[in-house]
Design an enzyme around this catalytic site. Structure first.
Site, PDB file in Angstrom:
ATOM      1  N   HIS A  29      66.077 -18.282 -45.660  1.00 49.81           N
ATOM      2  CA  HIS A  29      64.941 -17.478 -46.005  1.00 49.81           C
ATOM      3  C   HIS A  29      64.580 -17.041 -44.778  1.00 49.81           C
ATOM      4  O   HIS A  29      63.160 -16.269 -44.763  1.00 49.81           O
ATOM      5  CB  HIS A  29      63.794 -18.492 -46.551  1.00 49.81           C
ATOM      6  CG  HIS A  29      64.197 -19.160 -48.115  1.00 49.81           C
ATOM      7  ND1 HIS A  29      63.398 -20.274 -48.555  1.00 49.81           N
ATOM      8  CD2 HIS A  29      65.088 -18.819 -48.910  1.00 49.81           C
ATOM      9  CE1 HIS A  29      64.129 -20.392 -49.743  1.00 49.81           C
ATOM     10  NE2 HIS A  29      65.019 -19.528 -50.068  1.00 49.81           N
ATOM     11  N   THR A  39      62.791 -30.873 -50.124  1.00 44.21           N
ATOM     12  CA  THR A  39      62.518 -29.616 -50.800  1.00 44.21           C
ATOM     13  C   THR A  39      62.362 -30.083 -52.405  1.00 44.21           C
ATOM     14  O   THR A  39      62.916 -30.878 -52.952  1.00 44.21           O
ATOM     15  CB  THR A  39      63.674 -28.753 -50.766  1.00 44.21           C
ATOM     16  OG1 THR A  39      63.269 -27.633 -51.683  1.00 44.21           O
ATOM     17  CG2 THR A  39      65.029 -29.240 -51.369  1.00 44.21           C
ATOM     18  N   ASP A  66      60.670 -22.118 -39.751  1.00 42.74           N
ATOM     19  CA  ASP A  66      60.362 -22.769 -38.348  1.00 42.74           C
ATOM     20  C   ASP A  66      61.673 -23.004 -37.451  1.00 42.74           C
ATOM     21  O   ASP A  66      62.637 -22.680 -38.077  1.00 42.74           O
ATOM     22  CB  ASP A  66      59.722 -23.983 -38.659  1.00 42.74           C
ATOM     23  CG  ASP A  66      60.387 -25.257 -39.133  1.00 42.74           C
ATOM     24  OD1 ASP A  66      59.917 -25.664 -40.070  1.00 42.74           O
ATOM     25  OD2 ASP A  66      61.451 -25.349 -38.947  1.00 42.74           O
ATOM     26  N   CYS A  68      59.540   0.231 -33.537  1.00 43.10           N
ATOM     27  CA  CYS A  68      61.012  -0.541 -33.499  1.00 43.10           C
ATOM     28  C   CYS A  68      61.559  -0.209 -32.047  1.00 43.10           C
ATOM     29  O   CYS A  68      61.694   0.871 -31.731  1.00 43.10           O
ATOM     30  CB  CYS A  68      61.750  -0.206 -34.435  1.00 43.10           C
ATOM     31  SG  CYS A  68      63.520  -0.662 -34.136  1.00 43.10           S
TER      32      CYS A  68
HETATM   33  C1  BV8 Z   1      66.412 -14.299 -55.023  1.00 46.71           C
HETATM   34  C2  BV8 Z   1      59.365 -17.229 -47.480  1.00 46.71           C
HETATM   35  C3  BV8 Z   1      67.846 -12.425 -55.823  1.00 46.71           C
HETATM   36  C4  BV8 Z   1      58.087 -16.990 -47.116  1.00 46.71           C
HETATM   37  C5  BV8 Z   1      60.082 -18.114 -49.610  1.00 46.71           C
HETATM   38  C6  BV8 Z   1      66.049 -18.107 -61.149  1.00 46.71           C
HETATM   39  C7  BV8 Z   1      65.464 -18.736 -61.917  1.00 46.71           C
HETATM   40  C8  BV8 Z   1      64.047 -18.835 -61.625  1.00 46.71           C
HETATM   41  C9  BV8 Z   1      63.446 -17.886 -60.453  1.00 46.71           C
HETATM   42  C10 BV8 Z   1      64.424 -17.167 -59.775  1.00 46.71           C
HETATM   43  C11 BV8 Z   1      65.620 -17.326 -60.119  1.00 46.71           C
HETATM   44  N1  BV8 Z   1      66.339 -16.386 -59.122  1.00 46.71           N
HETATM   45  C12 BV8 Z   1      65.536 -15.710 -58.542  1.00 46.71           C
HETATM   46  C13 BV8 Z   1      64.225 -16.173 -58.856  1.00 46.71           C
HETATM   47  C14 BV8 Z   1      63.131 -15.732 -58.309  1.00 46.71           C
HETATM   48  C15 BV8 Z   1      62.571 -16.369 -57.018  1.00 46.71           C
HETATM   49  C16 BV8 Z   1      62.250 -17.858 -57.471  1.00 46.71           C
HETATM   50  O1  BV8 Z   1      62.931 -18.845 -57.244  1.00 46.71           O
HETATM   51  N2  BV8 Z   1      61.124 -18.202 -57.875  1.00 46.71           N
HETATM   52  C17 BV8 Z   1      60.502 -19.540 -58.067  1.00 46.71           C
HETATM   53  C18 BV8 Z   1      59.175 -19.600 -57.520  1.00 46.71           C
HETATM   54  C19 BV8 Z   1      60.604 -19.692 -59.624  1.00 46.71           C
HETATM   55  N3  BV8 Z   1      63.695 -16.546 -55.892  1.00 46.71           N
HETATM   56  C20 BV8 Z   1      63.835 -15.375 -55.315  1.00 46.71           C
HETATM   57  O2  BV8 Z   1      62.765 -14.335 -55.328  1.00 46.71           O
HETATM   58  C21 BV8 Z   1      64.698 -15.253 -54.065  1.00 46.71           C
HETATM   59  N4  BV8 Z   1      65.604 -14.164 -54.089  1.00 46.71           N
HETATM   60  O3  BV8 Z   1      66.796 -14.950 -55.918  1.00 46.71           O
HETATM   61  O4  BV8 Z   1      67.001 -12.940 -54.809  1.00 46.71           O
HETATM   62  C22 BV8 Z   1      66.805 -11.267 -56.604  1.00 46.71           C
HETATM   63  C23 BV8 Z   1      66.654 -10.242 -56.074  1.00 46.71           C
HETATM   64  C24 BV8 Z   1      65.912  -9.126 -56.669  1.00 46.71           C
HETATM   65  C25 BV8 Z   1      65.230  -9.642 -57.815  1.00 46.71           C
HETATM   66  C26 BV8 Z   1      65.282 -10.855 -58.263  1.00 46.71           C
HETATM   67  C27 BV8 Z   1      66.380 -11.849 -57.629  1.00 46.71           C
HETATM   68  C28 BV8 Z   1      64.153 -15.583 -52.789  1.00 46.71           C
HETATM   69  C29 BV8 Z   1      63.542 -16.837 -52.538  1.00 46.71           C
HETATM   70  C30 BV8 Z   1      62.771 -16.946 -51.086  1.00 46.71           C
HETATM   71  C31 BV8 Z   1      61.393 -16.737 -51.391  1.00 46.71           C
HETATM   72  N5  BV8 Z   1      60.692 -16.938 -49.882  1.00 46.71           N
HETATM   73  N6  BV8 Z   1      59.747 -18.340 -48.504  1.00 46.71           N
HETATM   74  C32 BV8 Z   1      57.829 -18.291 -46.312  1.00 46.71           C
HETATM   75  O5  BV8 Z   1      58.559 -19.030 -46.087  1.00 46.71           O
HETATM   76  O6  BV8 Z   1      56.571 -18.109 -45.639  1.00 46.71           O
HETATM   77  S1  BV8 Z   1      60.272 -19.468 -50.727  1.00 46.71           S
HETATM   78  C33 BV8 Z   1      59.394 -20.819 -49.972  1.00 46.71           C
HETATM   79  O7  BV8 Z   1      59.708 -21.849 -51.026  1.00 46.71           O
HETATM   80  C34 BV8 Z   1      59.691 -21.281 -48.746  1.00 46.71           C
HETATM   81  O8  BV8 Z   1      60.905 -20.770 -48.188  1.00 46.71           O
HETATM   82  C35 BV8 Z   1      59.971 -22.871 -48.714  1.00 46.71           C
HETATM   83  O9  BV8 Z   1      61.119 -23.187 -47.723  1.00 46.71           O
HETATM   84  C36 BV8 Z   1      60.711 -22.856 -50.113  1.00 46.71           C
HETATM   85  C37 BV8 Z   1      61.171 -23.851 -50.775  1.00 46.71           C
HETATM   86  O10 BV8 Z   1      59.982 -24.546 -50.931  1.00 46.71           O
HETATM   87  P1  BV8 Z   1      60.076 -26.083 -50.162  1.00 46.71           P
HETATM   88  O11 BV8 Z   1      60.662 -25.979 -48.922  1.00 46.71           O
HETATM   89  O12 BV8 Z   1      60.895 -26.994 -51.381  1.00 46.71           O
HETATM   90  O13 BV8 Z   1      58.635 -26.727 -50.093  1.00 46.71           O
HETATM   91  P2  BV8 Z   1      57.577 -27.397 -51.128  1.00 46.71           P
HETATM   92  O14 BV8 Z   1      56.477 -27.460 -50.618  1.00 46.71           O
HETATM   93  O15 BV8 Z   1      57.870 -26.785 -52.527  1.00 46.71           O
HETATM   94  O16 BV8 Z   1      58.311 -28.935 -51.283  1.00 46.71           O
HETATM   95  C38 BV8 Z   1      58.115 -29.765 -50.169  1.00 46.71           C
HETATM   96  C39 BV8 Z   1      58.961 -30.933 -50.604  1.00 46.71           C
HETATM   97  O17 BV8 Z   1      59.008 -31.841 -49.629  1.00 46.71           O
HETATM   98  C40 BV8 Z   1      58.221 -31.694 -51.790  1.00 46.71           C
HETATM   99  O18 BV8 Z   1      58.925 -32.073 -52.919  1.00 46.71           O
HETATM  100  C41 BV8 Z   1      57.697 -32.915 -51.246  1.00 46.71           C
HETATM  101  O19 BV8 Z   1      57.618 -33.877 -51.772  1.00 46.71           O
HETATM  102  C42 BV8 Z   1      58.649 -33.043 -49.839  1.00 46.71           C
HETATM  103  N7  BV8 Z   1      58.190 -33.847 -48.645  1.00 46.71           N
HETATM  104  C43 BV8 Z   1      56.904 -33.798 -48.281  1.00 46.71           C
HETATM  105  N8  BV8 Z   1      56.926 -34.402 -47.199  1.00 46.71           N
HETATM  106  C44 BV8 Z   1      57.954 -35.096 -46.713  1.00 46.71           C
HETATM  107  C45 BV8 Z   1      58.683 -34.876 -48.210  1.00 46.71           C
HETATM  108  N9  BV8 Z   1      60.021 -35.217 -48.173  1.00 46.71           N
HETATM  109  C46 BV8 Z   1      60.420 -36.173 -47.287  1.00 46.71           C
HETATM  110  N10 BV8 Z   1      59.800 -36.478 -46.199  1.00 46.71           N
HETATM  111  C47 BV8 Z   1      58.462 -35.986 -46.075  1.00 46.71           C
HETATM  112  N11 BV8 Z   1      57.751 -36.462 -45.024  1.00 46.71           N
END
Ligand code: BV8
Length: 236
Positions: A110, A178, A95, A137
């Site tokens: 991201h 996060t 956003d 495009c």
């Molecule tokens: C990559 C786009 C290299 C879509 C998103 C190492 C270890 C394990 C796995 C991996 C690793 N390296 C790579 C991986 C794979 C993967 C990964 O991490 N998988 C996870 C699920 C295990 N990562 C990738 O693929 C990344 N690329 O590493 O490139 C590579 C290249 C080739 C091959 C392999 C590797 C790419 C990651 C990006 C993916 N795209 N989004 C979209 O956004 O529509 S990720 C998605 O999750 C969003 O971007 C989001 O921002 C992100 C993180 O989530 P959060 O923002 O944390 O949101 P969430 O709901 O989880 O949490 C919200 C938090 O807020 C909560 O804790 C809650 O309690 C809190 N909260 C709520 N309200 C409040 C609050 N806090 C305070 N106040 C409030 N009011």
């Protein structure tokens, strides 16, 4: 927290936008619940069914266009204006609430919902309108190669060179809203800590990488972050 910091990095996730009414990803009513991640936010899913993925983001765009920044976003603007340090915002959010709040030095690692990238020529352009696989495009004229400029799972993050430099040279690392599940962003706190930074986490709950943080400030960021910012400014 009673020293003058010189280089501050603020990492934000979906939680900072929750009080603006935007769904987070992994909470009960989260975005992923209505869609399987592998059906939407992966490059394989995009090639398998581009219009299904376009539709997911077409539905998301109007809500994000209308969303307003909340007190947490505005607190960052206040800090950037009233606290003399280099203050960067590294956001996982697609956003534009940081921009709407007047934040500067923003890195959308991201990607952004209002940007489209052409996979044929690499041209990136802004739009808040719907996009489909038929669209051409504006630069190379090829159809069927437009993709939301959003980093899907399995794709490399944006701005990583600049972000790596910021993380290794910061003396205060603040994580806001996060869950610390998605890498490499979830590992940023470790890089900052190894570089000697103090680390603070703002969340409603304890997260998976909470052991890396020196301080946890629990509660809604719209309340806790403005208090923290006022404390920093007062002591500066
Ligand atoms: C990559 C786009 C290299 C879509 C998103 C190492 C270890 C394990 C796995 C991996 C690793 N390296 C790579 C991986 C794979 C993967 C990964 O991490 N998988 C996870 C699920 C295990 N990562 C990738 O693929 C990344 N690329 O590493 O490139 C590579 C290249 C080739 C091959 C392999 C590797 C790419 C990651 C990006 C993916 N795209 N989004 C979209 O956004 O529509 S990720 C998605 O999750 C969003 O971007 C989001 O921002 C992100 C993180 O989530 P959060 O923002 O944390 O949101 P969430 O709901 O989880 O949490 C919200 C938090 O807020 C909560 O804790 C809650 O309690 C809190 N909260 C709520 N309200 C409040 C609050 N806090 C305070 N106040 C409030 N009011």
């Amino acid at each position: 927290m009673n020293k003058q910091y010189k280089n501050i990095v603020i990492l934000t996730g979906a939680g900072i936008s929750a009080e603006s009414g935007l769904a987070t990803f992994r909470s009960a009513d989260g975005l992923w619940n209505n869609h399987k991640v592998e059906d939407v936010a992966t490059i394989e899913a995009f090639w398998r069914n581009p219009d299904y993925v376009h539709q997911f983001y077409n539905e998301m765009r109007p809500e994000l266009f209308a969303a307003k920044p909340n007190a947490a976003h505005l607190a960052i603007t206040k800090l950037q204006k009233e606290y003399s340090a280099n203050i960067s915002v590294v956001t996982q959010n697609v956003d534009t609430l940081h921009e709407k709040a007047g934040n500067t030095n923003i890195y959308h690692i991201h990607g952004q919902i209002n940007q489209i990238v052409c996979l044929n020529c690499g041209h990136v352009f802004e739009t808040w309108s719907d996009v489909s696989s038929e669209d051409k495009c504006e630069q190379c004229g090829i159809a069927g190669m437009l993709k939301p400029n959003i980093v899907f799972f399995g794709e490399n993050l944006l701005y990583m060179d600049q972000v790596d430099r910021l993380l290794s040279s910061c003396d205060l690392f603040v994580s806001v809203g996060t869950s610390g599940v998605v890498y490499p962003a979830a590992g940023f706190v470790q890089v900052a800590k190894f570089g000697g930074a103090e680390t603070v986490e703002f969340n409603l709950e304890t997260t998976s990488n909470n052991y890396m943080f020196d301080r946890h400030i629990t509660g809604p960021a719209g309340t806790t972050l403005p208090q923290f910012v006022d404390e920093l400014i007062e002591k500066s």
